[in-house]
Scaffold this motif. Structure first.
Motif, short mmCIF file in Angstrom:
data_model
loop_
_atom_site.label_atom_id
_atom_site.label_comp_id
_atom_site.label_asym_id
_atom_site.label_seq_id
_atom_site.Cartn_x
_atom_site.Cartn_y
_atom_site.Cartn_z
N VAL A 103 50.49 36.38 32.96
CA VAL A 103 50.75 37.72 32.46
C VAL A 103 50.40 38.76 33.52
CG1 VAL A 103 50.12 39.41 30.71
CG2 VAL A 103 50.37 37.02 30.09
N GLU A 104 49.25 38.58 34.13
CA GLU A 104 48.82 39.59 35.09
C GLU A 104 47.94 38.96 36.14
OE1 GLU A 104 47.45 43.00 33.08
OE2 GLU A 104 46.97 44.11 34.91
N GLU A 115 47.20 46.32 33.30
CA GLU A 115 48.53 46.92 33.12
C GLU A 115 49.18 46.46 31.83
OE1 GLU A 115 51.00 46.00 36.44
OE2 GLU A 115 49.65 47.02 37.85
N ASP A 116 49.02 45.16 31.58
CA ASP A 116 49.74 44.59 30.45
C ASP A 116 48.93 44.75 29.17
OD1 ASP A 116 52.17 42.29 30.29
OD2 ASP A 116 50.74 42.35 28.61
N PRO A 117 49.56 45.13 28.08
CA PRO A 117 48.81 45.27 26.81
C PRO A 117 48.18 43.96 26.34
CG PRO A 117 51.19 45.49 26.46
CD PRO A 117 50.96 45.53 27.93
N ARG A 118 48.82 42.79 26.69
CA ARG A 118 48.26 41.51 26.25
C ARG A 118 46.93 41.25 26.96
NH1 ARG A 118 53.28 37.75 27.45
NH2 ARG A 118 53.56 39.39 28.99
N THR A 119 46.86 41.61 28.25
CA THR A 119 45.61 41.44 28.99
C THR A 119 44.52 42.28 28.34
OG1 THR A 119 47.02 41.35 30.92
CG2 THR A 119 44.66 41.39 31.31
N GLU A 120 44.88 43.49 28.02
CA GLU A 120 43.90 44.39 27.42
C GLU A 120 43.41 43.83 26.09
OE1 GLU A 120 45.22 48.42 27.02
OE2 GLU A 120 43.36 48.98 26.03
#
Lengths: 265, 490
Positions: free
Chosen positions: A239-240, A252-257
């Motif tokens: 993902v990132e 950057e990615d909402p999934r990482t957050e």
């Protein structure tokens, strides 16, 4: 094969050690890794994080072809170690694994003495000409594995008799003894208590001076503590990937957050 | 009442007890299962067990004890005068039992009325005539004392059976009543049933142990008997095995050493052949073979284990023996006289042991954790380096245990030796000579027509005892080693 290439090269801090491009892994019908591109830098600790079953361990095992031992596993794409494709037909996986060492989730000392555990790799690769040289290699590996002081008086005791944390440091020392260029660690602290974990983390930080270290971890704190670069995997996708500080403070990615704030996982 | 009916009735009572107990438990809780200590079926089982177990136990004991008691009582009434010269009380009692059985079946066939069979004034000659007509085997003419005793025997047995019927039924009913009475809401039926299950399992385990004990005791007593007739030092240190059966004259020499040597020599040949082959096939199967090859080869190997040893014996006699004679016999190296030899039996026994060694070793090698193999591969070791230096050392204690178990099977093997190794007991180093083993000699000593009280027959028990101690020692040693190995990973 890549020896010649490697010798001429001057080592640079940000030099790319392993470059993975378009890696796909299938376990039978299960598509475990989907088109992953990652650059592993030399003399850097790279952490792979992500929820269970996201493919981070699978991907790690691709980097030294440990997946070859699983008959139903199929790897596509290219993984370059110092510019040489490790999945090339001419590459001997046995030789590759001497260069890309691995430490496993569960400490797995061989049922031999502490000395023989460390000497195992150097012996099969013919690294020592005589007993004195072997002794030296063993002592150096145990010192770098930060366990020398604890075991120097009982090198002939069985490795399985050590405590969990000691066993894991023994396994790290064993991996170092063959002088690999890259060290892969698959959740090396998941079976350890907090004190042993701290010792191993400290050791990883020291190893960064000489090796390129890739660590898979479930603990985000651990990734933040020991790594400079972090890759976040989710459902087989990368993902990132970026600097650890960036990933943890400004993903950057909402999934990482969501993952690092504890909403998925 | 026939025994079968009794058993059916007691079982039916227990079944009824199950339903009654369950219903009663539910009733005591006012139909609310949650108010009960245990699930309703546990109350049912409790009542059923209370009805079944004491009655069944009583039945069993009665069935074992009654013949002994009746026999002893009837035997005591036989007058001393009735025992013929050269006969004994036991032989006469056998005659009595045959007569009683003859009367029983004659009555059952309707050839003799029940009253006639019971009649104390009946003429013995007439009765034996009638029994012979009825096709009953009567060895000699029935005499008055035998007929009296037989009638008494029948009467006592009939009375005993009647009392037994009532006693067993009473026990079943009493158990049923007791079980139903204690079926109350608070009664801990579940714990009681749990104890019953435990007792059942314990009983099963003790049967095996008691049987072993019985075998050992029978061996010990007969061995003791043998050593009273034959000196133990001559048995254990004699180097000649030359039994001569009494009647043909001459004292026997019964030294175990030639037999022991034959046993050990053949076992060594068998193990030298089977251990490497079995071990290598186990390594191939567990480490190298693809699942498809494994799924074909492993069952095939296990077929070898299912072949009866007599078939292996035939194989030794008809195939391997002549084959070896062709190479080592008169036309070849001329060191082998006939097809039956240590080498023949040893090789065939080795073939028999291959699946034994390979399947045990296979399990042990598979039990070595995959993490150790991964660790070794992760250090850049090849597959054979990993197997030689990590997997086999880790599995070694277990493999040694497997080899010792195979050795104790080789020592106890009989049929292959009888057919493949010959019958000559001799101390020799030449593996192409015929030799024999302890087991083969046990067979030949007991199948002869020697008097059972002679040292020539009793020696079989001493041989058996030696063999038992030998294999027991090996098994205990093997289990000790295997257990030590297990502790390493768990």
């Amino acid at each position: 094969m890549y020896d010649a290439l490697h010798r001429q090269k001057e080592v640079d801090v940000n030099e790319i050690k392993i470059a993975a491009r378009g890696v796909q892994v299938h376990y039978g019908d299960n598509h475990a890794i989907k088109d992953v591109d990652v650059d592993i830098e030399d003399k850097t600790v790279t952490a792979f994080i992500g929820p269970s079953g996201c493919g981070k361990s699978t991907f790690l095992r691709c980097l030294n072809r440990m997946n070859d031992t699983i008959p139903i596993c199929r790897v596509e794409g290219s993984i370059l170690l110092d510019g040489e494709d490790i999945y090339d037909k001419r590459v001997d996986p046995v030789q590759l694994r001497a260069k890309v060492g691995m430490v496993f989730q569960k400490p797995n000392p061989f049922p031999k003495s502490i000395y023989d555990n460390i000497a195992y790799g150097p012996r099969i690769h013919g690294m020592a000409r005589n007993k004195a040289e072997l002794d030296e290699i063993v002592e150096r590996a145990l010192r770098r594995g930060a366990i020398w002081e604890e075991v120097k008086d009982r090198l002939n005791a069985p490795g399985t008799g050590l405590s969990g944390g000691q066993q894991q440091r023994l396994c790290i020392a064993r991996a170092i003894a063959t002088e690999p260029e890259v060290l892969l660690m698959d959740e090396p602290c998941s079976a350890l208590d907090p004190i042993a974990t701290a010792q191993v983390e400290e050791l990883i930080d020291e190893l960064r001076e000489n090796y390129s270290v890739v660590i898979v971890t479930h603990s985000m704190q651990q990734a933040a503590r020991v790594s400079q670069r972090t890759a976040f995997f989710h459902l087989g996708n990368l993902v990132e990937f970026g600097d650890t500080s960036t990933i943890f403070t400004n993903p950057e990615d909402p999934r990482t957050e969501s993952y690092i704030t504890g909403r998925i996982g | 009442m026939p025994l079968l009916w009794l058993i059916v009735i007691v079982t039916a009572l227990a079944a009824a007890g199950f339903f009654a107990g369950r219903a009663r438990a539910l009733q005591s809780a006012g139909g609310n299962i949650r108010d009960l200590h245990s699930l309703p079926s546990y109350y049912g089982w409790n009542v059923a067990l209370k009805a079944l177990v004491p009655a069944g136990g009583l039945l069993l004991v009665w069935l074992l004890a009654q013949p002994l008691y009746v026999n002893a009582t009837v035997s005591a009434t036989l007058p001393e005068a009735a025992i013929a010269e050269g006969s004994s009380r036991d032989l006469l009692m056998a005659e009595v039992r045959r007569t009683a059985a003859g009367l029983d079946s004659a009555v059952a066939q309707g050839l003799l009325s029940a009253d006639e069979a019971r009649d104390p004034q009946a003429d013995p000659d007439a009765v034996s005539e009638r029994l012979k007509e009825a096709g009953q085997i009567i060895t000699s003419q029935i005499t008055r004392p035998i007929l009296d005793a037989a009638q008494m025997f029948r009467a006592m047995n009939a009375t005993g059976a009647l009392i037994m019927d009532f006693a067993v039924l009473a026990a079943a009913l009493a158990g049923l009543g007791f079980g139903l009475r204690e079926t109350q809401r608070e009664f801990r039926a579940r714990n009681t049933v749990e104890q019953g299950v435990r007792a059942l399992l314990l009983a099963a385990a003790s049967i095996a142990i008691l049987t072993t004990l019985g075998i050992v005791l029978s061996l010990v007593f007969n061995t003791w008997e043998f050593f009273r007739l034959y000196p133990a030092t001559d048995f254990f240190f004699g180097t000649t095995w030359a039994p001569s059966f009494s009647g043909r004259g001459g004292a026997s020499e019964l030294g175990i050493l030639p037999l022991l040597w034959g046993t050990i020599y053949i076992s060594i040949v068998a193990l030298t052949f089977s251990v490497p082959v079995g071990l290598f096939s186990a390594i191939y199967l567990s480490e190298y073979a693809t699942p498809r090859v494994r799924s074909v080869v492993k069952p095939l190997l296990e077929v070898l284990a299912g072949i009866p040893t007599i078939v292996y014996g035939l194989f030794a006699l008809l195939t391997v023996g002549p084959l070896l004679v062709g190479v080592f016999g008169k036309d070849g190296l001329n060191i082998m006289q006939s097809g039956t030899a240590v080498m023949t039996a040893g090789l065939v026994m080795g073939i028999m042991l291959i699946p034994f060694v390979s399947s045990l070793s296979d399990d042990i090698i598979n039990a070595v954790p995959q993490s150790l193999r991964d660790g070794s591969y992760g250090l850049g070791a090849t597959q054979s380096e990993t197997i030689r230096q990590v997997v086999l050392p880790a599995a070694l204690p277990g493999i040694v245990g497997a080899i010792l178990l195979a050795a104790s099977r080789a020592i106890g093997e009989t049929m292959i030796v009888v057919l493949g190794a010959g019958a000559a007991a001799r101390l020799s180093l030449n593996p192409f000579e015929a030799m024999t083993t302890i087991t083969a000699k046990i067979v030949s000593q007991l199948t002869g027509d020697a008097d059972f009280a002679s040292p020539e027959a009793l020696v079989a028990f001493a041989l058996g005892m030696t063999l038992f101690v030998l294999t027991l020692g090996l098994n205990v040693f093997a289990l000790y080693i295997v257990r030590k190995y297990r502790e390493q990973y768990e």
